[in-house]
Structure formats: C-alpha cells, structure tokens
Enzyme design. Sequence first.
Site, PDB file in Angstrom:
ATOM      1  N   GLY A  57      35.493  40.907   3.903  1.00 55.43           N
ATOM      2  CA  GLY A  57      35.525  39.212   3.862  1.00 55.43           C
ATOM      3  C   GLY A  57      36.571  38.398   2.992  1.00 55.43           C
ATOM      4  N   CYS A  58      37.627  38.831   3.104  1.00 56.32           N
ATOM      5  CA  CYS A  58      38.668  37.956   2.038  1.00 56.32           C
ATOM      6  C   CYS A  58      39.334  36.929   3.509  1.00 56.32           C
ATOM      7  CB  CYS A  58      39.479  38.670   1.637  1.00 56.32           C
ATOM      8  SG  CYS A  58      38.820  39.177  -0.380  1.00 56.32           S
ATOM      9  N   GLN A  59      39.323  35.989   3.788  1.00 58.94           N
ATOM     10  CA  GLN A  59      40.720  35.574   4.545  1.00 58.94           C
ATOM     11  C   GLN A  59      41.944  35.964   3.655  1.00 58.94           C
ATOM     12  OE1 GLN A  59      40.469  30.738   4.157  1.00 58.94           O
ATOM     13  NE2 GLN A  59      39.758  31.121   6.027  1.00 58.94           N
ATOM     14  N   SER A  60      42.565  36.341   2.968  1.00 54.08           N
ATOM     15  CA  SER A  60      43.876  36.874   2.443  1.00 54.08           C
ATOM     16  C   SER A  60      43.751  38.220   3.168  1.00 54.08           C
ATOM     17  CB  SER A  60      44.183  36.560   1.323  1.00 54.08           C
ATOM     18  OG  SER A  60      44.830  35.005   1.667  1.00 54.08           O
TER      19      SER A  60
END
Length: 149
Positions: A57-60
């Site tokens: 759920g994190c772009q990074s």
Amino acid sequence: MKRLTLNEPPTLTAEELIDDFEFAETKEERLKLIIELGRELPDLPDQLRRDEFKVQGCQSQVWLVPEVVEAEGQEKKIVFQADSDAHIVKGLVGILVMLLSGKSPQEILDFDLRGLFDTLKLEKHLVPARSNGLHSMVRKIHEIAVSVR
C-alpha cells in the site's frame, strides 16, 4: 529467543515529537524534520530487505521488520526495524518505529496515533499517496501487534 538484528532504533516520545514540530513552523521545515528523523534509524541489513517485510500500500518500498522479545516473567515486547527507499517515507516509518518499538502489543494498539497525527497536522503536509502509505504502515504495525497478543 534469538534476535534477528542487533540494531535497536532510538526512542521518541509523543511529547518530544510535538515539541520538535512546534519549532518547525513551515511545511518545508516539517518535511526536513521528518527526513532528519528517518536518518536516525539504524541501517537495515540487506538480508532483512525481503518481501515478507514489505509494507503493502506504499508507493515507495518500505520494510518493517518486527521482532518479538520476551523476557521470563515479563510481557512480550515488539522491537521494530524499518527502512524505505524514499527520504520522507523513511522519516514517517522512523517516527512510527521510534514511538512504538519496545512496547507491548497492547501498548501499541492503545497508542493514539490518529490523535498525535492530528496534533502535528501531519497529513496537511503530505501528498495523498504519502498519507495513504502512512496509514498502510500503521495498519501493518497494528496487524503485527494483534498477531503477537
């Protein structure tokens, strides 16, 4: 119990974080503070940069490594290590780790992160993708705490 790592993160109280944010008046100063807090995290060993520790759920890329520590006659504590490939995100996960590492699962679940974020006006300074990533990190930490209880 065998420890996965030897690097424990520095600790930070909610009060210390609030004080630090009060001195950072502008959005740029607050983002710089977040980045500086991320730099305080110990290096995450390469062998712990595994998919099982990635926060979804994190772009990074964000790795959150929990370790349950249980001394005889004491309640379980969870020690976290973390890292990210993005400076601001590393700072955000660093804040969570410094606040929550070394606490019991119940202490983690009882910690009012939402209230703290509101006090800091943290989400006001984050783009929606980073805000979503922060919520994913919190959700992951809560899932870990529930599974250890």
